[in-house]
Design an enzyme around this catalytic site. Structure first.
Site, PDB file in Angstrom:
ATOM      1  N   PHE A 202      -1.606  19.561   4.106  1.00  0.00           N
ATOM      2  CA  PHE A 202      -0.765  18.716   4.964  1.00  0.00           C
ATOM      3  C   PHE A 202      -1.264  18.683   6.400  1.00  0.00           C
ATOM      4  O   PHE A 202      -0.911  17.778   7.154  1.00  0.00           O
ATOM      5  CB  PHE A 202       0.672  19.267   5.033  1.00  0.00           C
TER       6      PHE A 202
ATOM      7  N   LYS B 278      -7.252   9.023   7.682  1.00  0.00           N
ATOM      8  CA  LYS B 278      -6.808   9.148   6.282  1.00  0.00           C
ATOM      9  C   LYS B 278      -7.799   8.460   5.350  1.00  0.00           C
ATOM     10  O   LYS B 278      -8.158   9.000   4.307  1.00  0.00           O
ATOM     11  CB  LYS B 278      -5.411   8.542   6.112  1.00  0.00           C
TER      12      LYS B 278
ATOM     13  N   THR C 126      -0.372   4.078   5.135  1.00  0.00           N
ATOM     14  CA  THR C 126      -1.095   3.451   6.240  1.00  0.00           C
ATOM     15  C   THR C 126      -2.499   3.001   5.814  1.00  0.00           C
ATOM     16  O   THR C 126      -3.079   2.111   6.436  1.00  0.00           O
ATOM     17  CB  THR C 126      -1.137   4.405   7.458  1.00  0.00           C
TER      18      THR C 126
ATOM     19  N   TYR D 162      -5.518   7.014  13.605  1.00  0.00           N
ATOM     20  CA  TYR D 162      -4.821   7.896  12.653  1.00  0.00           C
ATOM     21  C   TYR D 162      -5.066   7.423  11.220  1.00  0.00           C
ATOM     22  O   TYR D 162      -5.470   8.191  10.344  1.00  0.00           O
ATOM     23  CB  TYR D 162      -3.316   7.930  12.955  1.00  0.00           C
TER      24      TYR D 162
ATOM     25  N   GLY E 108       1.022  -4.055  15.392  1.00  0.00           N
ATOM     26  CA  GLY E 108       0.458  -3.400  14.200  1.00  0.00           C
ATOM     27  C   GLY E 108       1.475  -3.140  13.102  1.00  0.00           C
ATOM     28  O   GLY E 108       1.109  -2.643  12.037  1.00  0.00           O
TER      29      GLY E 108
ATOM     30  N   TYR F 181       1.859   8.692   0.789  1.00  0.00           N
ATOM     31  CA  TYR F 181       3.303   8.701   1.025  1.00  0.00           C
ATOM     32  C   TYR F 181       3.738   7.406   1.677  1.00  0.00           C
ATOM     33  O   TYR F 181       3.066   6.908   2.578  1.00  0.00           O
ATOM     34  CB  TYR F 181       3.724   9.804   2.003  1.00  0.00           C
TER      35      TYR F 181
ATOM     36  N   SER G 255      -1.574   8.454   3.044  1.00  0.00           N
ATOM     37  CA  SER G 255      -0.458   7.697   3.604  1.00  0.00           C
ATOM     38  C   SER G 255      -0.553   6.234   3.207  1.00  0.00           C
ATOM     39  O   SER G 255      -1.661   5.701   3.001  1.00  0.00           O
ATOM     40  CB  SER G 255      -0.541   7.806   5.131  1.00  0.00           C
TER      41      SER G 255
END
Ligand code: NAD
Ligand code: UFG
Length: 353
Positions: A80, A152, A126, A148, A293, A176, A124
């Site tokens: 995590f 990922k 994202t 960010y 965004g 997630y 994510s």
């Protein structure tokens, strides 16, 4: 079987530690507490009545990370640890790339050196950027909108390369959607630094009197009421997904990306009214400009997680709001200062709505 939980003191990590301990796993926690408090580890122990080793270590510290593997019989890692504030990542890209990407490289190197090849990674939604349609399946085009998100995506690619180089690895990339809620005890929950970026902690801080009113980011999207729609998932359901992922990766090899969401979308205004209904507190809000965004809608198709791991989210929006509210009420200042009576200026406006 011992599971190393990096970032185990954080929001999702702490809830996953509780589920792991209650399911009988041994755990070892590694966290540098840059976005969490040691108190959350104490709370995990309080909830479960179980002890475990916690290392206050930075993932970037190669030697110390390696030492954790030397000192413990680790069979699998749930990773995590990472920085997660989208806006901050735009201003501090190098910090984000170093912490998240280099941190993961250091971890994987230590795993490899110690022959541990089972990994669950916190990815994510994202990674889908601005999705062209919803619900999103795992084979959608990937693309990140900020540093960010790119960390990922990069880590997903790195882990795919790792598997190609050595087929003994077994890796779950869990994407997630929007985790909210808290453990039923009210002892652990989300404790953001400063003003929250995310919707639910913002709403609960308005309810507890720490913030004045909610800013709704835009009401002209093509959604049911013009506000953004997201797939909110209870953090305990999400935590349980990690146990299912552990079962999967320890019984086979490979690398799989899996969406963890409910498949149901709620707008910002629906979230406000669901929260108001549960808490009986009115949440004042004003509509402001859209946040750059932001997607209009972001919802998961999580059929693959059901098919491959037998996982499905169970908790509904009411329970998510109830549990977020219980945590905030019991811990108006998060883990830092706990007793509401110590803060007479806070007005928990119970029953005015
Ligand atoms: P969190 O900030 O509460 O937890 C992350 C933990 O990692 C913190 O305790 C922090 O101190 C620790 N950490 C960060 N960098 C570290 C380092 N270099 N060494 C050691 N520890 C370090 O965040 P969270 O909400 O629990 O998220 C957990 C993971 O899930 C993150 O990787 C995040 O990017 C990902 N994620 C979160 C969300 C969300 O909305 N919360 C959504 C999608 C993905
Ligand atoms: N919103 C508001 N006001 C706020 C905060 C949010 O109106 O003060 C709106 C947003 O515009 C969006 C919705 O509420 O429509 C949800 O916003 P969040 O910030 O809670 O969540 P996001 O979907 O924007 O992003 C979150 C995480 C990301 C992660 C993404 C997908 O912050 O890191 O979910 O998992 F990538």
């Amino acid at each position: 079987m011992a599971v190393l939980v990096t970032g185990g003191a954080g929001y999702i990590g702490s809830h996953t530690c509780v589920e792991l301990l209650e399911a009988g796993y041994e755990i070892v926690v590694l966290d540098n507490f840059n976005n969490s408090k040691p108190e959350s580890v104490e709370r995990i122990k309080k909830i479960t009545g179980k002890e475990f080793q916690t290392y206050c270590i930075d993932l970037l510290d190669k030697e110390k990370v390696n030492q954790v593997f030397q000192e413990n019989e680790i069979d699998a890692v749930i990773h995590f640890a990472g920085l997660k504030a989208v806006g901050e990542s735009v201003f501090l890209p190098l910090h984000y790339y170093h912490n998240n990407v280099t941190g993961t490289l250091v971890l994987c190197e230590a795993m490899k050196n110690n022959n541990v090849k089972n990994l669950v990674f916190s990815s994510s939604a994202t990674v889908y950027g601005l999705p062209e349609q919803c619900p999103i399946t795992e084979d959608f085009r990937l693309g990140a909108l900020n540093p960010y998100g790119r960390t990922k995506l990069m880590i997903e690619e790195i882990l795919k390369d790792l598997y190609v180089s050595d087929n003994e690895w077994s890796i779950a990339l869990l994407r997630y959607f929007n985790p909210i809620g808290a453990h039923k005890s009210g002892l652990i929950g989300e404790d953001p630094n400063g003003v929250p970026n995310n919707l639910m902690p913002y709403i609960t801080q308005v309810a507890v009197g720490k913030l004045h009113e909610l800013n709704v980011f835009g009401n002209q999207y093509s959604t049911k009421d013009g506000t953004g729609v997201r797939d909110y998932i209870h953090v305990v359901d999400l935590a349980k997904g990690h146990l299912k992922a552990l079962d999967m990766i320890t019984s086979s090899t490979g690398i799989e990306a899996l969406n963890l969401g409910t498949g149901k979308g709620y707008s910002v205004l629906e979230m406000v009214s669901a929260f108001e209904k549960v808490s009986k507190i009115r949440i004042p809000y004003k509509v402001v400009a859209p946040r750059p965004g932001d997607a209009a809608v972001c919802c998961a198709n999580s059929d693959k997680a059901f098919r491959m791991m037998g996982w499905k989210a169970e908790k509904g929006i009411e329970e998510m709001c109830e549990d977020s509210w219980r945590w905030q009420k019991m811990n108006p200042y998060g883990y830092e200062m706990n007793n509401v009576l110590d803060h007479p200026h806070l007005s928990i406006k119970v029953g005015i709505f």
